[in-house]
Scaffold this motif. Structure first.
Motif, PDB file in Angstrom:
ATOM      1  N   ILE A 280      36.977  42.146  44.977  1.00 50.77           N
ATOM      2  CA  ILE A 280      37.251  40.725  44.755  1.00 50.77           C
ATOM      3  C   ILE A 280      38.489  40.467  43.912  1.00 50.77           C
ATOM      4  CG2 ILE A 280      34.788  40.210  44.931  1.00 50.77           C
ATOM      5  CD1 ILE A 280      34.793  39.704  41.903  1.00 50.77           C
ATOM      6  N   GLY A 281      38.991  41.482  43.217  1.00 47.28           N
ATOM      7  CA  GLY A 281      40.160  41.293  42.366  1.00 47.28           C
ATOM      8  C   GLY A 281      39.810  40.745  41.004  1.00 47.28           C
ATOM      9  N   CYS A 282      39.180  39.586  40.955  1.00 44.88           N
ATOM     10  CA  CYS A 282      38.792  38.999  39.674  1.00 44.88           C
ATOM     11  C   CYS A 282      37.748  37.909  39.927  1.00 44.88           C
ATOM     12  CB  CYS A 282      39.999  38.413  38.942  1.00 44.88           C
ATOM     13  SG  CYS A 282      40.769  37.030  39.803  1.00 44.88           S
ATOM     14  N   LEU A 283      37.145  37.425  38.851  1.00 43.64           N
ATOM     15  CA  LEU A 283      36.192  36.318  38.928  1.00 43.64           C
ATOM     16  C   LEU A 283      36.949  35.001  38.794  1.00 43.64           C
ATOM     17  CD1 LEU A 283      33.228  37.459  36.633  1.00 43.64           C
ATOM     18  CD2 LEU A 283      33.194  37.268  39.118  1.00 43.64           C
ATOM     19  N   TYR A 284      36.890  34.186  39.840  1.00 44.51           N
ATOM     20  CA  TYR A 284      37.456  32.845  39.757  1.00 44.51           C
ATOM     21  C   TYR A 284      36.376  31.882  39.277  1.00 44.51           C
ATOM     22  CZ  TYR A 284      41.518  34.449  42.391  1.00 44.51           C
ATOM     23  OH  TYR A 284      42.647  35.106  42.786  1.00 44.51           O
ATOM     24  N   PRO A 285      36.772  30.755  38.671  1.00 45.56           N
ATOM     25  CA  PRO A 285      35.768  29.762  38.292  1.00 45.56           C
ATOM     26  C   PRO A 285      34.934  29.342  39.490  1.00 45.56           C
ATOM     27  CG  PRO A 285      37.852  29.250  37.256  1.00 45.56           C
ATOM     28  CD  PRO A 285      38.120  30.372  38.214  1.00 45.56           C
ATOM     29  N   GLY A 286      33.655  29.237  39.299  1.00 43.21           N
ATOM     30  CA  GLY A 286      32.759  28.859  40.382  1.00 43.21           C
ATOM     31  C   GLY A 286      31.325  29.062  39.965  1.00 43.21           C
ATOM     32  N   LEU A 287      30.402  28.614  40.815  1.00 45.14           N
ATOM     33  CA  LEU A 287      28.977  28.820  40.590  1.00 45.14           C
ATOM     34  C   LEU A 287      28.540  30.059  41.363  1.00 45.14           C
ATOM     35  CD1 LEU A 287      26.234  27.913  39.497  1.00 45.14           C
ATOM     36  CD2 LEU A 287      25.978  26.483  41.545  1.00 45.14           C
ATOM     37  N   TYR A 288      28.150  31.097  40.623  1.00 49.22           N
ATOM     38  CA  TYR A 288      27.699  32.353  41.198  1.00 49.22           C
ATOM     39  C   TYR A 288      26.176  32.408  41.087  1.00 49.22           C
ATOM     40  CZ  TYR A 288      32.565  34.003  40.748  1.00 49.22           C
ATOM     41  OH  TYR A 288      33.930  34.146  40.847  1.00 49.22           O
TER      42      TYR A 288
ATOM     43  N   GLU B 282      22.495  27.725  49.195  1.00 48.74           N
ATOM     44  CA  GLU B 282      23.383  28.132  50.283  1.00 48.74           C
ATOM     45  C   GLU B 282      24.586  27.205  50.389  1.00 48.74           C
ATOM     46  OE1 GLU B 282      23.291  28.824  55.141  1.00 48.74           O
ATOM     47  OE2 GLU B 282      21.415  28.521  54.025  1.00 48.74           O
ATOM     48  N   TYR B 283      24.382  25.916  50.150  1.00 50.78           N
ATOM     49  CA  TYR B 283      25.445  24.948  50.367  1.00 50.78           C
ATOM     50  C   TYR B 283      26.228  24.615  49.098  1.00 50.78           C
ATOM     51  CZ  TYR B 283      22.625  24.479  54.546  1.00 50.78           C
ATOM     52  OH  TYR B 283      21.919  24.756  55.672  1.00 50.78           O
ATOM     53  N   THR B 284      25.623  24.814  47.937  1.00 50.93           N
ATOM     54  CA  THR B 284      26.251  24.393  46.686  1.00 50.93           C
ATOM     55  C   THR B 284      26.986  25.525  45.984  1.00 50.93           C
ATOM     56  OG1 THR B 284      24.458  22.792  46.406  1.00 50.93           O
ATOM     57  CG2 THR B 284      25.839  23.233  44.486  1.00 50.93           C
ATOM     58  N   ALA B 285      26.438  26.732  46.010  1.00 53.77           N
ATOM     59  CA  ALA B 285      27.044  27.858  45.294  1.00 53.77           C
ATOM     60  C   ALA B 285      28.376  28.252  45.923  1.00 53.77           C
ATOM     61  CB  ALA B 285      26.096  29.049  45.288  1.00 53.77           C
ATOM     62  N   ASP B 286      29.274  28.741  45.093  1.00 53.83           N
ATOM     63  CA  ASP B 286      30.563  29.252  45.576  1.00 53.83           C
ATOM     64  C   ASP B 286      30.454  30.710  45.999  1.00 53.83           C
ATOM     65  OD1 ASP B 286      32.297  26.882  44.889  1.00 53.83           O
ATOM     66  OD2 ASP B 286      31.467  27.330  42.913  1.00 53.83           O
ATOM     67  N   VAL B 287      29.645  31.467  45.263  1.00 50.51           N
ATOM     68  CA  VAL B 287      29.435  32.885  45.564  1.00 50.51           C
ATOM     69  C   VAL B 287      27.939  33.165  45.481  1.00 50.51           C
ATOM     70  CG1 VAL B 287      29.913  35.276  44.875  1.00 50.51           C
ATOM     71  CG2 VAL B 287      31.693  33.526  44.610  1.00 50.51           C
ATOM     72  N   ILE B 288      27.401  33.833  46.491  1.00 46.57           N
ATOM     73  CA  ILE B 288      25.988  34.209  46.484  1.00 46.57           C
ATOM     74  C   ILE B 288      25.879  35.715  46.623  1.00 46.57           C
ATOM     75  CG2 ILE B 288      23.751  33.953  47.619  1.00 46.57           C
ATOM     76  CD1 ILE B 288      24.627  31.243  48.614  1.00 46.57           C
ATOM     77  N   TRP B 289      25.267  36.331  45.616  1.00 48.23           N
ATOM     78  CA  TRP B 289      25.052  37.771  45.590  1.00 48.23           C
ATOM     79  C   TRP B 289      23.549  38.058  45.671  1.00 48.23           C
ATOM     80  CZ3 TRP B 289      28.485  38.615  40.678  1.00 48.23           C
ATOM     81  CH2 TRP B 289      29.821  38.789  41.059  1.00 48.23           C
ATOM     82  N   GLY B 290      23.213  39.160  46.276  1.00 49.08           N
ATOM     83  CA  GLY B 290      21.838  39.638  46.248  1.00 49.08           C
ATOM     84  C   GLY B 290      21.803  41.097  45.847  1.00 49.08           C
ATOM     85  N   LEU B 291      20.831  41.461  45.026  1.00 49.45           N
ATOM     86  CA  LEU B 291      20.598  42.870  44.700  1.00 49.45           C
ATOM     87  C   LEU B 291      19.399  43.349  45.507  1.00 49.45           C
ATOM     88  CD1 LEU B 291      20.918  43.212  40.796  1.00 49.45           C
ATOM     89  CD2 LEU B 291      22.551  43.960  42.524  1.00 49.45           C
TER      90      LEU B 291
ATOM     91  N   GLY C 211      37.330  34.637  49.225  1.00 47.97           N
ATOM     92  CA  GLY C 211      37.821  35.797  49.958  1.00 47.97           C
ATOM     93  C   GLY C 211      36.738  36.369  50.851  1.00 47.97           C
ATOM     94  N   VAL C 212      36.842  37.675  51.126  1.00 45.27           N
ATOM     95  CA  VAL C 212      35.903  38.336  52.020  1.00 45.27           C
ATOM     96  C   VAL C 212      34.477  38.211  51.485  1.00 45.27           C
ATOM     97  CG1 VAL C 212      36.251  40.581  50.903  1.00 45.27           C
ATOM     98  CG2 VAL C 212      35.364  40.483  53.226  1.00 45.27           C
ATOM     99  N   SER C 213      33.538  37.907  52.373  1.00 47.85           N
ATOM    100  CA  SER C 213      32.151  37.762  51.936  1.00 47.85           C
ATOM    101  C   SER C 213      31.262  38.889  52.435  1.00 47.85           C
ATOM    102  CB  SER C 213      31.582  36.416  52.409  1.00 47.85           C
ATOM    103  OG  SER C 213      31.610  36.341  53.818  1.00 47.85           O
TER     104      SER C 213
END
Length: 642
Positions: free
Chosen positions: A360-368, A550-559, A603-605
């Motif tokens: 990802i390069g870096c963390l941009y401002p957003g809701l993760y 799904e619609y509000t977050a900028d980045v969604i991660w799952g472990l 970027g790439v998801s």
């Protein structure tokens, strides 16, 4: 050397080294070689294990017959080195005087007596730049400064100076400052335009009037009159702001910028003072020409949209909740340059996980949003992420709705012992029970050294979304710093009103997104998963009680466990076998985990990153063999599924 009282806060930090002077024949001056006070061998700027507290360094300096002690920059501390800025009469050169005045923090003489060192605190990411032309260097990592304990002028304590450092970086370090770069823009350098976009034929007074009549006219008029109040009475910042406006409206005509600035109330004798090879005014113009989008090049874009701003009807379309009323042309004309500069300032915030940063390069401002099944390590993962961000210089607010500060800190200490050496690592539960090995003591010192601006806020089941948003806003108001915010976790936040759990969670997601947007935050929130998804690969449907994620977050991660990539987990059969597989995988040490990105606005998801999770020590370690172990076929399958 006795440490001045203004440096007492550094005394117990394990960030000190000794140094030895070694003659550099090529440069004809002494080179200071850092030494580990514990061993006498070379100290390393990127290896805290070779650093010591001040008392150890100063004592061993004598025993090892070394020449002095120095401070390694980390934990939010930054140093500015001004070399050869004091003349034979003891007077400070103008550039150095300006920087010392602006910083207004602890300043001392360098060992040569001809330079100065300034120490301060910031919340910035990694900085390491120099400008040899004016003898300026600035670092907050990867370097040590010699400490003489001889204050310059009135002794001052070490101050928080994030905004001042940004200003110095912008003036002297952000762009090359070569004299041949300060010149008017030549014809043909800007995009061609048939729109009337140049005011070359207007007199200066007419151009000023056009500027005063523009959407930013009130700001420009105040600057023209010499009013610096809009820039905290910082005259230099006001100078730069007006020159930026002039660069925009004159299409970077350097001669005209200089002439018109001299007509303003901001002009003063300093404008023509030398700053190395250039004057202060030439440098200020150089920064503007390099960073400001010129008027003609921006206006020419209106042709591409088929719109002429002059002919656009004045229509107000703003409704409740809407943001902005500009047409695209107006936005490009008035706002784009500012938004570009703002977005570009977000780079270089690293997660500290090498595999994620590589993608990802870096963390941009957003809701993760990070989701995982129960007891998989999601809290540990984001806590480690928070520690790593704090170690990189960020302020971190961690809202812990499940675990106490005592639990979190001892887990962090345990993790540090594992990062140092897994063979001597000590678990958090052992630390709580009083096991204090050398490794634990070193971990405590290291943690205290970098976590000065990391705050764990203990919450309970009565914590509301208003508690969280109010605390963040108050923190920003008091510290003037925008922190990274972590909330653990979403489903525990107490609803403000009666209604369904899903409605409450969706409302909380929207409130967090609003908070994030208002302050350009990196805001990370943990979410639980639906129980029916515990035996299936993670997907959007896995997240509990909130389609809004799904619609509000900028980045969604799952472990999830890496075994979830096996074919059997994509079918409903063999429930017992799948449960046994999951139990076995969770008992493994290290536990094989992967982070799956389901959504990424920046970027790439469709990416995944593997980890070895040492649950005993609350430690996630990037799995370097991850791609090799899962095999090409399974990786291709996963990417298709995502």
């Amino acid at each position: 050397m006795k440490l001045p009282k203004e440096l007492e806060e550094l005394k117990d930090l394990k960030q000190w080294v000794c140094y030895k002077n070694v003659w550099d024949e090529k440069k004809q001056k002494n080179k200071k070689i850092p030494k580990d006070a514990n061993t006498g061998r070379g100290a390393k700027a990127n290896d805290p294990q070779t650093w010591s507290p001040y008392t150890v360094a100063i004592e061993e300096k004598e025993h090892l017959n070394l020449d002095g002690v120095g401070f390694e920059f980390a934990s939010g501390y930054l140093g500015i080195d001004l070399d050869n800025v004091i003349d034979e009469q003891g007077h400070l050169l103008p550039v150095a005087s300006e920087i010392v005045e602006l910083m207004d923090s602890y300043t001392e003489y360098s060992p040569s007596g001809k330079g100065l060192h300034i120490l301060c605190k910031t919340s910035l990411g990694k900085i390491g730049r120099r400008n040899d032309e004016i003898g300026l260097e600035m670092y907050n990592h990867g370097r040590f400064f010699t400490i003489t304990g001889k204050p310059y002028g009135e002794p001052k304590a070490i101050q928080e100076r994030t905004e001042q450092v940004k200003e110095i970086y912008k003036r002297y370090l952000h762009k090359p400052q070569k004299e041949d770069e300060v010149k008017p823009v030549q014809k043909g350098q800007l995009p061609p335009s048939t729109v009337e976009s140049s005011f070359e034929n207007l007199s200066d007074s007419d151009l000023w009037q056009r500027m005063f009549d523009s959407p930013k006219g009130s700001t420009i008029r105040a600057l023209y009159s010499g009013d610096t109040s809009g820039y905290s009475d910082d005259h230099s910042r006001a100078d730069q702001a007006l020159v930026n406006h002039l660069a925009y409206w004159t299409n970077c005509d350097v001669e005209r910028i200089d002439r018109m600035f001299r007509q303003s109330g901001l002009h003063r004798g300093k404008w023509d003072e030398k700053r190395g090879q250039l004057t202060y005014g030439e440098r200020t113009i150089a920064v503007a020409v390099k960073s400001v989008v010129p008027f003609s090049s921006v206006r020419s874009y209106s042709l591409w949209f088929g719109t002429d701003k002059k002919k656009a009807p004045a229509v107000s379309l703003v409704k409740d909740g809407a943001k902005g009323s500009e047409s695209v042309t107006e936005y490009i004309h008035d706002v784009l340059a500012r938004d570009l500069e703002r977005f570009q300032s977000f780079k270089d915030r690293k997660t500290g996980f090498s595999n994620i940063d590589e993608v990802i390069g870096c963390l941009y401002p957003g809701l993760y949003v990070l989701g995982a099944i129960s007891s998989l390590g999601k809290t540990t993962f984001v806590h480690q992420l928070g520690d790593q961000l704090a170690r990189g210089g960020d302020h971190v607010l961690f809202f812990s709705l499940e675990q106490s500060r005592f639990e979190m800190v001892t887990k962090g200490m345990s993790r540090l012992t594992a990062q140092e050496n897994l063979k001597t690592a000590v678990s958090a539960i052992d630390i709580r029970q009083g096991v204090m090995t050398d490794a634990v003591q070193r971990a405590a010192e290291t943690y205290a050294g970098f976590a000065e601006h990391e705050t764990i806020i203990e919450c309970d089941f009565n914590t509301t979304i208003e508690t969280i948003t109010g605390t963040v806003e108050e923190y920003i108001k008091q510290t003037k710093v925008v922190p990274v915010v972590i909330v653990d976790y979403l489903q525990i936040i107490q609803p403000m009103e009666k209604g369904s759990t899903k409605d409450a969670v969706d409302g909380h997601v929207k409130a967090l997104k609003k908070l994030q947007t208002n302050h350009d935050l990196v805001l990370i929130v943990i979410s639980s998963l639906n129980r029916q998804n515990y035996l299936t690969p993670i997907d959007f449907e896995s997240f509990k009680e909130s389609g809004g994620i799904e619609y509000t977050a900028d980045v969604i991660w799952g472990l999830q466990l890496q075994v979830m990539n096996e074919e059997m987990f994509n079918h409903r059969e063999n429930v017992k076998e799948k449960r046994d597989k999951v139990k076995s995988a969770k008992r493994a040490e290290p536990r094989k985990i992967e982070l799956v990105c389901l959504k990424n606005r920046y970027g790439v998801s469709s990416y995944t990153c593997g980890f070895d999770y040492y649950a005993s020590y609350d430690y996630f370690k990037p799995d370097e063999k991850f791609k090799e172990e899962i095999g090409e076929g399974q990786l291709a399958f996963r990417v298709r599924r995502i």
